[in-house]
Structures are given as structure tokens and as C-alpha cells.
Motif scaffolding. Structure first.
Motif, PDB file in Angstrom:
ATOM      1  N   ALA A  20     -33.958 -10.768   4.961  1.00  0.00           N
ATOM      2  CA  ALA A  20     -34.736 -11.999   4.746  1.00  0.00           C
ATOM      3  C   ALA A  20     -36.125 -11.655   5.565  1.00  0.00           C
ATOM      4  O   ALA A  20     -36.974 -12.814   5.866  1.00  0.00           O
ATOM      5  N   ASN A  37     -38.030 -11.833   1.515  1.00  0.00           N
ATOM      6  CA  ASN A  37     -38.250 -13.356   1.371  1.00  0.00           C
ATOM      7  C   ASN A  37     -39.369 -13.222   0.318  1.00  0.00           C
ATOM      8  O   ASN A  37     -39.403 -14.316  -0.452  1.00  0.00           O
ATOM      9  N   ALA A  70     -37.625 -16.999   6.879  1.00  0.00           N
ATOM     10  CA  ALA A  70     -37.761 -16.641   5.660  1.00  0.00           C
ATOM     11  C   ALA A  70     -38.121 -17.880   4.683  1.00  0.00           C
ATOM     12  O   ALA A  70     -39.132 -17.741   3.891  1.00  0.00           O
ATOM     13  N   ILE A 115     -41.545 -18.802   2.602  1.00  0.00           N
ATOM     14  CA  ILE A 115     -41.726 -18.836   1.315  1.00  0.00           C
ATOM     15  C   ILE A 115     -42.106 -20.373   0.908  1.00  0.00           C
ATOM     16  O   ILE A 115     -43.160 -20.416   0.029  1.00  0.00           O
TER      17      ILE A 115
END
Length: 291
Positions: free
Chosen positions: A11, A16, A42, A46
């Protein structure tokens, strides 16, 4: 075959970013890491990056909320097995990647395709340790994933046509462009890019120019958007060194010998932006060259 559910292992920055673009392309995503903190970070990254896309009018707000709902974070590697496609995006160390695939194998569906986001390690060698070398290939995204258009697709010696076609279809659904590379050390992009960065470090090491003058020369003299030392800091000096070692070991050519100064920076833990120090010091308001 139809791919709808994608498992991503790791991640970090690459993982990510891959989860981000997959979710926006309406894939269901299972995002795995060994650290809950990494998973939380992560998801936060995002959300922040998608929000930036919304603010710039690149995606509608409802697309962001739908995409975020498609991402399922998990600490259990077994959860990744029940997917159509697995993309391993862990640290660029072969022993770590091998251990991940070894642990994952018992949990895979019969049709699951295995891929690695490795930027340099042999796909054939990674595939040979699994139970499905014909359904294993390299799926190398560029950083930052939501911005960069290229994806390198690397076939191992055993990769079959159906696997390649399925992965190529995913790239097209992401509205990115695939470049096919043969399975030789560092593939295409890093086979060309990393020796250039390494040569820039040699230029600094030998006193030909300062950090600032080297980066300025390539930006203004070769029209590069980022100087090679600035780019090395962005990539991570440990990653640059790892790829140079793969090139040097795999091709046995002295032109790929990592610069001792690059090794020294990595030994110091000055890995670039992610540690706040590399060829530049990022701890202040503006980056300051460290040499």
C-alpha cells in the motif's frame, strides 16, 4: 477471461496509486499491506489525490465516492487470493517478493493471474517459483500512477497469450498505453533511465558539476521536466541503487556499476523525498542541495 476483482499487495506510493486508478476504472480492489498504518495512510492519500482530481474537474464527485467504496483494505494476504488479477507492488527486493508469492499461492483461485510491478527483477525467475508461470507477467506502472500514461507489460518465458491479452485489456480500460518489453534486466524505461541518473551521480561525485548545475543543465539543455538528481530523490535513492545492482549483476557490464556516492547516500539513510534528505534537503520551505 473477464477481470473484475483485483488484488494489490503493498500500500505504498505505487500500490495506492494502482488502487486509485483501478477503482476509478470500476474494478473492485482488495488492497493488502502488513501494516495497518500503511493501509490507513494509503486510503488517506487516495482520497486526497482523488479530491484534487475533482477540484480540477478531471472526475465528477460521484465518481470519487463510488471508487472509494470499491477499495477494501486488508491485513490478511489470503484475502488477495480470491481475485481475478493480483498485482504485487511490494519493496523492490526479490526475496520479499518471492516470500509473498509463496505465502499467497495456497489461497489463489484456479484462474487468478499473478503479476509483479517490479521495475527490474526477472519475471521468468519470479514466475518459476509459482504454480502458474504461464499466468504470470510483469505489470510495471510508472510513478505517480494516476498521472503517468505508460504501463510496461513484460512477458516471462512461459507467459501465455491469454494472460498478456487480459493484462493489455486492463491497461486499455485504464485509458493508459501499454509498451511490451522483453524480460531482461530493468526492461525498457529503467534500462535507459537509471544509467542516466547513475551518470549524473558520477558527474557530481567527480566534481564536474554541483547538484544545482547538473539538474539545471538537463532541464534547460535537454528540456527534461525534472533534473536527474531531483528525479532520483523522487524515485528513492534505494530504488535507484537496487535497479543499478540488478543491471550490473544481470548484464555483467561495468558501465552499469553503481556510483559509490549513490551507495553512500543510501548507507546514510538519505533516500530522497521519502526521508526528507537525498541530493536535496527537503526539511525547509524550499529544497536545498546537500552537495
Amino acid at each position: 477471461m473477464t477481470i473484475q476483482k483485483i488484488g494489490i499487495i503493498g500500500a505504498g506510493q505505487m500500490g495506492n496509486g494502482i488502487a486509485h486508478v483501478m477503482a476509478l476504472a470500476d474494478y473492485d480492489v482488495v488492497l493488502n499491506d502488513v501494516s495497518q498504518q500503511a493501509l490507513d495512510s494509503a486510503i488517506e492519500s487516495i482520497e486526497k489525490n482523488m479530491a484534487r482530481q475533482v477540484s480540477k474537474g478531471k472526475i465528477p464527485a460521484e465518481a470519487m465516492s463510488t471508487a472509494m467504496a470499491r477499495i477494501t483494505p486488508t491485513l490478511a494476504l489470503a484475502d488477495v487470493g480470491a481475485t481475478d488479477l493480483v498485482i504485487e507492488a511490494a519493496t523492490e527486493r526479490e526475496t520479499i517478493k518471492q516470500a509473498i508469492f509463496d505465502e499467497l499461492l495456497p489461497h489463489l483461485l484456479p484462474h487468478t493471474i499473478l503479476t509483479s510491478n517490479t521495475s527490474s527483477i526477472s519475471i521468468t525467475r519470479l514466475a518459476s517459483r509459482t504454480d502458474r508461470p504461464e499466468r504470470f507477467m510483469g505489470f510495471h506502472f510508472m510513478n505517480p500512477v494516476p498521472v503517468m500514461q505508460l504501463v510496461e507489460l513484460i512477458r516471462g518465458i512461459a507467459t501465455d497469450k491469454e494472460t498478456y491479452a487480459a493484462c493489455h485489456g486492463v491497461v486499455e480500460r485504464l485509458n493508459k498505453t501499454a509498451a511490451s518489453a522483453e524480460d531482461f534486466p530493468a526492461f525498457i524505461v529503467n534500462r535507459i533511465l537509471m544509467p542516466m541518473i547513475n551518470e549524473a551521480v558520477y558527474t557530481l561525485y567527480e566534481g564536474v558539476g554541483s547538484v544545482q548545475s547538473i539538474d539545471l543543465s538537463l532541464k534547460l539543455g535537454a528540456n527534461h521536466p525534472m533534473g536527474p538528481l531531483e528525479l532520483a530523490d523522487f524515485i528513492g535513492l534505494d530504488t535507484c541503487l537496487a535497479i543499478m545492482n540488478v543491471l550490473h549483476d544481470g548484464l555483467a557490464d561495468t558501465k552499469y556499476r553503481p556510483c559509490p556516492l549513490l551507495t553512500k547516500y543510501v548507507e546514510a539513510g538519505w533516500l530522497g523525498r521519502k526521508t526528507q534528505r537525498g541530493f536535496y534537503d527537503y526539511r525547509g520551505e524550499t529544497p536545498v542541495p546537500t552537495r
